[in-house]
Design an enzyme around this catalytic site. Sequence first.
Site, short mmCIF file in Angstrom:
data_model
loop_
_atom_site.label_atom_id
_atom_site.label_comp_id
_atom_site.label_asym_id
_atom_site.label_seq_id
_atom_site.Cartn_x
_atom_site.Cartn_y
_atom_site.Cartn_z
N VAL A 91 0.85 -1.19 0.00
CA VAL A 91 0.00 0.00 0.00
C VAL A 91 0.89 1.24 0.00
O VAL A 91 1.95 1.24 0.62
CB VAL A 91 -0.90 0.03 1.26
CG1 VAL A 91 -1.78 1.26 1.28
CG2 VAL A 91 -1.74 -1.22 1.35
N CYS A 92 0.45 2.29 -0.69
CA CYS A 92 1.09 3.60 -0.61
C CYS A 92 -0.03 4.65 -0.70
O CYS A 92 -1.20 4.31 -0.54
CB CYS A 92 2.13 3.79 -1.71
SG CYS A 92 1.44 3.87 -3.37
N GLN A 93 0.30 5.88 -0.95
CA GLN A 93 -0.73 6.93 -0.98
C GLN A 93 -1.68 6.81 -2.17
O GLN A 93 -2.89 6.94 -2.00
CB GLN A 93 -0.06 8.32 -0.98
CG GLN A 93 0.62 8.66 0.32
CD GLN A 93 -0.34 8.72 1.48
OE1 GLN A 93 -1.40 9.33 1.40
NE2 GLN A 93 0.00 8.06 2.57
N GLY A 95 -1.01 4.38 -5.04
CA GLY A 95 -0.90 3.11 -5.74
C GLY A 95 0.30 2.94 -6.66
O GLY A 95 0.59 1.83 -7.08
N LEU A 120 -3.96 4.45 -0.52
CA LEU A 120 -4.68 4.87 0.68
C LEU A 120 -5.84 5.81 0.33
O LEU A 120 -6.87 5.80 1.00
CB LEU A 120 -3.72 5.56 1.66
CG LEU A 120 -4.27 5.83 3.05
CD1 LEU A 120 -4.62 4.53 3.76
CD2 LEU A 120 -3.27 6.60 3.88
#
Length: 133
Positions: A91-93, A95, A120
């Site tokens: 997961v990141c901010q 994608g 996220l």
Amino acid sequence: MKFLLDNWMLITVALASGAALLFPVLSTGKGLNPQDMVQLMNREKAIVIDVCEPDEFARGHVIGAKNLPLGQLEDKLAQLVKNKSSQVVMVCQVGARSARAAATARKLGFENVQSLAGGLKAWQAASMPVEKA
């Protein structure tokens, strides 16, 4: 042929509009949607790894996620995930970093690695819970 030459500008605008409509569909990739990620977390005990930097992670992350910045992934992923056949979700901010992280993990031999499509932001848009460090 005369129609094409006389209306080249109109045709260009139509093609550009079509490309703009297709771009979001093509750019989502093969990542998980938030609902599928929840099922993977609940049913298969997926390990969630947030590849954001520590300050981004502190501002908000998926509940239970472990922070491992993308730059440290190759060196520390094996320490965090002992079994290479475990379900892992990156997961990141938004994608993009998590998709790169998933590809890197696959190259390292991890078999069941996926990325959260939209990151996220998609998680929050789906009204899923977030915790702050």
